[in-house]
Design an enzyme around this catalytic site. Sequence first.
Site, PDB file in Angstrom:
ATOM      1  CD1 TRP A 139      -2.377  -2.180   1.645  1.00  0.00           C
ATOM      2  CD2 TRP A 139      -3.086  -1.091  -0.182  1.00  0.00           C
ATOM      3  NE1 TRP A 139      -3.437  -2.900   1.112  1.00  0.00           N
ATOM      4  CE2 TRP A 139      -3.881  -2.245  -0.003  1.00  0.00           C
ATOM      5  CE3 TRP A 139      -3.358  -0.259  -1.275  1.00  0.00           C
ATOM      6  CZ2 TRP A 139      -4.931  -2.597  -0.880  1.00  0.00           C
ATOM      7  CZ3 TRP A 139      -4.383  -0.582  -2.138  1.00  0.00           C
ATOM      8  CH2 TRP A 139      -5.154  -1.739  -1.929  1.00  0.00           C
ATOM      9  CB  SER A 140       0.574   4.596   1.468  1.00  0.00           C
ATOM     10  OG  SER A 140      -0.587   4.952   0.759  1.00  0.00           O
ATOM     11  CG  MET A 141       4.711   0.598   3.715  1.00  0.00           C
ATOM     12  SD  MET A 141       5.597  -0.751   4.532  1.00  0.00           S
ATOM     13  CE  MET A 141       5.383  -2.127   3.396  1.00  0.00           C
TER      14      MET A 141
END
Length: 409
Positions: A139-141
């Site tokens: 995801w937003s990693m």
Amino acid sequence: MQRALLSAAAVFTLGVAPLTALAQPVLPPQVASGAHSDVPVAVQGLRWAMNDANVNSLTFRSMDTLFTTRSVPRSGPVWQLPRNDHQLDFTYDFQGQTYTPEQFLDRTFTNALLVMKDGKIVYENYLNNSDPSTRFMGWSMTKSLTSLLVGFALEEGRIQSLDDAIDSYLPELKGSGYEGVTIRQVLQMRSGVDYEERYDFANPGVAATNHINALVKNTERFVTPALTLKRLHAPGEVFQYKTIDTAVLGLLVERVSGGSTIASYMAQRLWEPLGAESDGFFIMDGPPGVGREFNGAGFNATLRDYARVGLMMMNGGRANGRQVVSPEWVALSTAPTEAAPEGQMGYGMQWWTFGDTAYAALGLQGQYIYVDPETRTVVVKLSYFPPADMTASDETAAFLAAASAWTPD
């Protein structure tokens, strides 16, 4: 005789079964409306539900079965991570109670957890039928990895300055809210464009509609709305977290990389020098020849390879015996843009900051690469938080602080 009667009854029952039992799956109106999608209806339904609490333990590590993907292949010698296996013999406090790390695993919906101290793996655990070969959705990693790609492009002179207007590299953004916004301001989530990161799918706004069209239906590219967004705030003035900013950075990387793709540029500049042990992959927002990497939140990798990224950052950009990214970029991108209120996270350039020294790549519903250079700690936690569950997030913050302060015997 009884068997004969049962068999006849079964034939009769099948013969009069209502035809509605064979009906095709029905999509919710938010997905069914709008442009026609060539994605099979059943797959659209799975994508629509992939974040739901009853399935996300599985979907968050099965994205290559739901999406077209583009590989980020590993190559060359693997960066061997030394081990000093150890029990996590500490506790942490949360909401007036004391818990052990073993309790933490299930309390915070953990799929996999890895803890490093002084460059060595001291703890590694896989749950829910995952294993070291499982590739987990970051995801937003992924935003933090995109930040690294911008850093590479700057070091190579493909980007002249972070203070250049981004539309000088992407002229299609002229006339939009991004015109005149600097690359630095986009990295800091201070572009000022009017894009509220709100995923109310019952009443979809611009972000939820973009998610449906780009990721569920693949009828447009995720970055497309950036071309027509208006300005809400003066550039640089207001921090407003939004994935569209990172999508624009991905378009920038793609444009300046000399005809490459985001995935191939990442393979050359990060994944191979890092000494990754497994291929990573991006999910795509469309079919081959049309879709682009979902670089705002769509990268997938193994637990250990995420840990390698964290260890590289902790080591000032050095990995596998070589300087992969400059220590100056590591320091610049992980420094908070402004001081955060006591007890709250700050934000750098696509990295979240914790206090004075620690920082993290964070992803939706519980994905973490946490780095504390002061205590020489890296923690990677891959999770399946229920949607909008802030309790699990707050408890994980308490665990990370305790893990950082812990010193193995």
